[in-house]
Motif scaffolding. Sequence first.
Motif, PDB file in Angstrom:
ATOM      1  N   ARG A   1      46.503   8.677  47.263  1.00  0.00           N
ATOM      2  CA  ARG A   1      46.318   9.246  45.934  1.00  0.00           C
ATOM      3  C   ARG A   1      46.254   8.161  44.863  1.00  0.00           C
ATOM      4  N   SER A   2      46.957   7.051  45.085  1.00  0.00           N
ATOM      5  CA  SER A   2      46.923   5.959  44.116  1.00  0.00           C
ATOM      6  C   SER A   2      45.521   5.380  43.973  1.00  0.00           C
ATOM      7  N   THR A   3      44.735   5.431  45.054  1.00  0.00           N
ATOM      8  CA  THR A   3      43.378   4.881  44.981  1.00  0.00           C
ATOM      9  C   THR A   3      42.490   5.690  44.035  1.00  0.00           C
ATOM     10  N   ARG A   4      42.869   6.935  43.752  1.00  0.00           N
ATOM     11  CA  ARG A   4      42.068   7.780  42.856  1.00  0.00           C
ATOM     12  C   ARG A   4      42.417   7.539  41.389  1.00  0.00           C
ATOM     13  N   GLU A   5      43.529   6.854  41.154  1.00  0.00           N
ATOM     14  CA  GLU A   5      44.002   6.643  39.787  1.00  0.00           C
ATOM     15  C   GLU A   5      44.040   5.163  39.400  1.00  0.00           C
ATOM     16  N   TRP A   6      43.794   4.292  40.367  1.00  0.00           N
ATOM     17  CA  TRP A   6      43.968   2.854  40.128  1.00  0.00           C
ATOM     18  C   TRP A   6      42.871   2.324  39.206  1.00  0.00           C
TER      19      TRP A   6
ATOM     20  N   ARG B   1      50.896   9.019  49.066  1.00  0.00           N
ATOM     21  CA  ARG B   1      50.987   8.346  47.767  1.00  0.00           C
ATOM     22  C   ARG B   1      50.045   7.155  47.690  1.00  0.00           C
TER      23      ARG B   1
END
Length: 330
Positions: free
Chosen positions: A248-253, A245
Amino acid sequence: MSDAPINHAIDQEVQAISEQLSGLKAELEKAIVGQSDVIEHTLIALIAGGHVLIEGVPGLGKTMLVRALAKAFQGKFGRVQFTPDLMPSDVTGHSMYHMETQTFKVRKGPVFTNLLLADEINRAPAKTQAALLEVMQEYQVTIDGTPFEVPTPFMVLATQNPIEQEGTYPLPEAELDRFLMKLKIDFPELEHEQDIVRQVTDPQGATVDYLARINTMTTLEQVSHWQQIAWQILADDEVISYAVRITRSTREWPGIARGAGPRGSINLIRAAKVRAMMAGRSFITPDDVKKLAPAVLRHRLLLSAEMEIEGMDVDTVLDRLLEETGAPRQ
């Protein structure tokens, strides 16, 4: 998170390894004063079977760290000064034709060692940097179509100056992704800097090799054994989910133009297993993952132009991301 599992089969051995690693870390701190976190992270990368990119201005002990580590476990040490005219064969080696025997003989390059210091790696062009791609991933070098394995354990420690940009080349994304961690060496605290100056300028030690104070604490075979035990450290599904998680958060931040790929999650767990072993535990916790996330992920992210204009850096963004990514209950 449910009650932490205990790997009884290796629990006692992990306790013994933890004590050995504490002694090794203390020994390295004799040569590298005031950089405890950098030493710990370097040991984690070594035992996890990864490579380290070290960023810091000249004179902070990056070369000394590699040489001291090599002496502490009786490993071979190789150093390559990366320059614009360095050729790939200068790193990996090449075959030479001998007139007397009328045969080709392979001359292995400095990469055939246990610890390779790639000094100022960003001063060499991409074709020379690419000479490290195969060995960092496959632990072998192909010379004229023939693969040659490097000694084990093997680790690349590359350095770069974060300030001086003239005459440098950016590291390709594929190469950056092969580094388990990116570490930052900062200036030492006041008392640590005083200790460094006192030790180096001591008249009694002026003619003594600075590395002479480092004792050999273990062997190549023991380090390889630690690597095998580290793989057996247990990772709860909820902790693995936490690591994924975060990645993956780094791709949406907002503000991150390019996030980390799956290798970021994999390396978070690999490094967390070693951190747990160093603490004497046969299982990893969410805190292991959280503490290592900046070092494992910072070189895999690219901030947007807007964030850079605002003066934000990757570490600040990662701190905010970690705060807002819920960890499983310990």
